[in-house]
Design an enzyme around this catalytic site. Structure first.
Site, PDB file in Angstrom:
ATOM      1  N   GLY A   1     -28.263 -70.413  17.859  1.00 47.48           N
ATOM      2  CA  GLY A   1     -29.644 -70.702  18.257  1.00 47.48           C
ATOM      3  C   GLY A   1     -30.523 -70.404  17.077  1.00 47.48           C
ATOM      4  O   GLY A   1     -30.201 -70.775  15.952  1.00 47.48           O
ATOM      5  N   GLU A   2     -31.589 -69.706  17.302  1.00 48.70           N
ATOM      6  CA  GLU A   2     -32.502 -69.330  16.223  1.00 48.70           C
ATOM      7  C   GLU A   2     -32.552 -67.803  16.210  1.00 48.70           C
ATOM      8  O   GLU A   2     -33.088 -67.192  17.132  1.00 48.70           O
ATOM      9  CB  GLU A   2     -33.874 -69.959  16.498  1.00 48.70           C
ATOM     10  CG  GLU A   2     -34.735 -70.093  15.290  1.00 48.70           C
ATOM     11  CD  GLU A   2     -34.059 -70.804  14.119  1.00 48.70           C
ATOM     12  OE1 GLU A   2     -33.468 -71.877  14.315  1.00 48.70           O
ATOM     13  OE2 GLU A   2     -34.127 -70.266  13.005  1.00 48.70           O
ATOM     14  N   SER A   3     -31.972 -67.233  15.158  1.00 51.90           N
ATOM     15  CA  SER A   3     -31.813 -65.772  15.147  1.00 51.90           C
ATOM     16  C   SER A   3     -33.154 -65.034  15.213  1.00 51.90           C
ATOM     17  O   SER A   3     -33.247 -63.975  15.846  1.00 51.90           O
ATOM     18  CB  SER A   3     -31.034 -65.338  13.906  1.00 51.90           C
ATOM     19  OG  SER A   3     -31.653 -65.807  12.730  1.00 51.90           O
TER      20      SER A   3
ATOM     21  N   GLU B   1     -17.502 -73.297  20.367  1.00 53.46           N
ATOM     22  CA  GLU B   1     -17.856 -73.730  21.739  1.00 53.46           C
ATOM     23  C   GLU B   1     -18.274 -75.201  21.774  1.00 53.46           C
ATOM     24  O   GLU B   1     -18.390 -75.781  22.843  1.00 53.46           O
ATOM     25  CB  GLU B   1     -18.956 -72.827  22.323  1.00 53.46           C
ATOM     26  CG  GLU B   1     -20.375 -73.081  21.850  1.00 53.46           C
ATOM     27  CD  GLU B   1     -20.680 -72.592  20.435  1.00 53.46           C
ATOM     28  OE1 GLU B   1     -19.762 -72.142  19.728  1.00 53.46           O
ATOM     29  OE2 GLU B   1     -21.855 -72.694  20.026  1.00 53.46           O
TER      30      GLU B   1
ATOM     31  N   ARG C   1     -28.820 -66.929   5.653  1.00 53.40           N
ATOM     32  CA  ARG C   1     -29.248 -67.901   6.678  1.00 53.40           C
ATOM     33  C   ARG C   1     -29.362 -69.294   6.076  1.00 53.40           C
ATOM     34  O   ARG C   1     -29.708 -69.435   4.905  1.00 53.40           O
ATOM     35  CB  ARG C   1     -30.627 -67.527   7.234  1.00 53.40           C
ATOM     36  CG  ARG C   1     -30.641 -66.318   8.096  1.00 53.40           C
ATOM     37  CD  ARG C   1     -32.031 -66.118   8.695  1.00 53.40           C
ATOM     38  NE  ARG C   1     -32.379 -67.165   9.625  1.00 53.40           N
ATOM     39  CZ  ARG C   1     -33.612 -67.394  10.060  1.00 53.40           C
ATOM     40  NH1 ARG C   1     -34.617 -66.654   9.643  1.00 53.40           N
ATOM     41  NH2 ARG C   1     -33.845 -68.369  10.918  1.00 53.40           N
TER      42      ARG C   1
ATOM     43  N   ILE D   1     -23.893 -75.988  12.119  1.00 47.23           N
ATOM     44  CA  ILE D   1     -25.244 -76.507  12.368  1.00 47.23           C
ATOM     45  C   ILE D   1     -26.248 -75.557  11.723  1.00 47.23           C
ATOM     46  O   ILE D   1     -26.423 -74.431  12.178  1.00 47.23           O
ATOM     47  CB  ILE D   1     -25.531 -76.618  13.885  1.00 47.23           C
ATOM     48  CG1 ILE D   1     -24.500 -77.523  14.565  1.00 47.23           C
ATOM     49  CG2 ILE D   1     -26.946 -77.156  14.119  1.00 47.23           C
ATOM     50  CD1 ILE D   1     -24.572 -77.518  16.078  1.00 47.23           C
ATOM     51  N   ARG D   2     -26.841 -75.991  10.652  1.00 43.10           N
ATOM     52  CA  ARG D   2     -27.775 -75.146   9.882  1.00 43.10           C
ATOM     53  C   ARG D   2     -27.237 -73.705   9.818  1.00 43.10           C
ATOM     54  O   ARG D   2     -27.903 -72.740  10.155  1.00 43.10           O
ATOM     55  CB  ARG D   2     -29.186 -75.201  10.488  1.00 43.10           C
ATOM     56  CG  ARG D   2     -29.823 -76.582  10.338  1.00 43.10           C
ATOM     57  CD  ARG D   2     -31.265 -76.626  10.821  1.00 43.10           C
ATOM     58  NE  ARG D   2     -31.369 -76.201  12.196  1.00 43.10           N
ATOM     59  CZ  ARG D   2     -31.890 -75.047  12.598  1.00 43.10           C
ATOM     60  NH1 ARG D   2     -32.391 -74.201  11.736  1.00 43.10           N
ATOM     61  NH2 ARG D   2     -31.921 -74.736  13.877  1.00 43.10           N
TER      62      ARG D   2
ATOM     63  N   HIS E   1     -19.328 -73.195  15.233  1.00 41.17           N
ATOM     64  CA  HIS E   1     -19.497 -73.191  16.696  1.00 41.17           C
ATOM     65  C   HIS E   1     -18.224 -73.653  17.388  1.00 41.17           C
ATOM     66  O   HIS E   1     -18.103 -74.841  17.717  1.00 41.17           O
ATOM     67  CB  HIS E   1     -20.611 -74.172  17.078  1.00 41.17           C
ATOM     68  CG  HIS E   1     -21.979 -73.741  16.697  1.00 41.17           C
ATOM     69  ND1 HIS E   1     -22.814 -73.061  17.544  1.00 41.17           N
ATOM     70  CD2 HIS E   1     -22.658 -73.911  15.556  1.00 41.17           C
ATOM     71  CE1 HIS E   1     -23.965 -72.816  16.938  1.00 41.17           C
ATOM     72  NE2 HIS E   1     -23.898 -73.322  15.733  1.00 41.17           N
TER      73      HIS E   1
ATOM     74  N   CYS F   1     -22.744 -68.139  14.640  1.00 35.86           N
ATOM     75  CA  CYS F   1     -23.891 -68.679  13.912  1.00 35.86           C
ATOM     76  C   CYS F   1     -25.088 -67.718  13.990  1.00 35.86           C
ATOM     77  O   CYS F   1     -25.061 -66.659  13.383  1.00 35.86           O
ATOM     78  CB  CYS F   1     -24.186 -70.072  14.437  1.00 35.86           C
ATOM     79  SG  CYS F   1     -25.058 -71.100  13.267  1.00 35.86           S
TER      80      CYS F   1
HETATM   81  N1  GLN Z   1     -30.334 -71.552  11.387  1.00 37.42           N
HETATM   82  C1  GLN Z   1     -30.235 -70.638  12.483  1.00 37.42           C
HETATM   83  C2  GLN Z   1     -30.746 -69.266  12.098  1.00 37.42           C
HETATM   84  O1  GLN Z   1     -30.948 -69.000  10.976  1.00 37.42           O
HETATM   85  C3  GLN Z   1     -28.811 -70.546  12.968  1.00 37.42           C
HETATM   86  C4  GLN Z   1     -28.337 -71.893  13.443  1.00 37.42           C
HETATM   87  C5  GLN Z   1     -27.351 -71.864  14.565  1.00 37.42           C
HETATM   88  O2  GLN Z   1     -27.173 -70.842  15.250  1.00 37.42           O
HETATM   89  N2  GLN Z   1     -26.765 -72.989  14.844  1.00 37.42           N
HETATM   90  O3  GLN Z   1     -30.947 -68.442  12.956  1.00 37.42           O
END
Ligand code: GLN
Length: 189
Positions: free
Chosen positions: A50-52, A174, A109, A136-137, A172, A82
């Site tokens: 997600g977005e940390s 999952e 990150r 993913i990113r 990921h 992630c």
């Molecule tokens: N870019 C997100 C972060 O820095 C991590 C991306 C992800 O969990 N898929 O938190």
């Protein structure tokens, strides 16, 4: 006996982890508030992607952060994917935040930049074999302390590691149909 795994469900890709766990015949508890963590007996917890920054802020605001950190330090098995890996790291090299700060890894990150932000590949995972990896990113791990085992690398970057009860992946599992990394985690739990 069936294992019970908590999945942090405040933000991010938690539903996909729940699907994977259910295929492995595990009871799942969504952790959305402090009492979900303190009132239930769980055998392990997953911190999803997600977005940390957002997840870290919510953990703080919901007053979950300290209990979660204590449980992890006391030995609760935890799997961070992630953003979940970023939450566990003691150091984020390109960010001043430390969230749970439990694992002796230095992570970067968004380490693949914008162009290569998202990609799929296959890589060797120690103890499992070749697994599909969806990034993913994603962050990767720049360095680990001596007490951390490196489980997978892609292009010389560390993308999976384990320190005792803590397992992390940059990718990921999952989001693929391959359940072996989740099974690996369940063996810790
Ligand atoms: N870019 C997100 C972060 O820095 C991590 C991306 C992800 O969990 N898929 O938190």
């Amino acid at each position: 006996m069936k294992k019970t795994i908590g999945v942090l469900a405040v933000q991010g890709a938690f539903a996909e982890h729940i699907d994977a766990l259910q295929k492995l015949d595990v009871n799942c508890i969504e952790i959305r508030q402090k009492s979900d963590l303190t009132a239930n007996q769980i055998d392990g917890i997953i911190l999803p992607g997600g977005e940390s920054t957002v997840m870290g802020k919510l953990l703080h605001e919901l007053n979950i952060l300290d209990d979660l950190k204590r449980l992890i330090i006391e030995g609760l098995p935890v799997f961070g994917t992630c953003a979940g890996m970023i939450l566990l790291a003691k150091t984020i090299v390109n960010d001043n935040n430390v969230h749970l700060g439990a694992m002796d890894i230095e992570v970067k990150r968004n380490a693949y930049g914008r162009q290569l932000g998202s990609f799929n590949t296959y890589g060797q995972f120690t103890g499992i074999g070749e697994v599909p990896m969806t990034f993913i990113r994603a962050p990767y791990i720049e360095s680990v302390a001596k007490n951390v085992d490196i489980l997978a690398t892609v292009d010389n970057h560390i993308v999976a590691a384990q320190q005792d009860n803590m397992l992390v992946t940059s990718f990921h599992p999952e989001l693929t149909s391959d359940l072996r990394v989740h099974s690996y985690f369940l063996n810790l739990a």
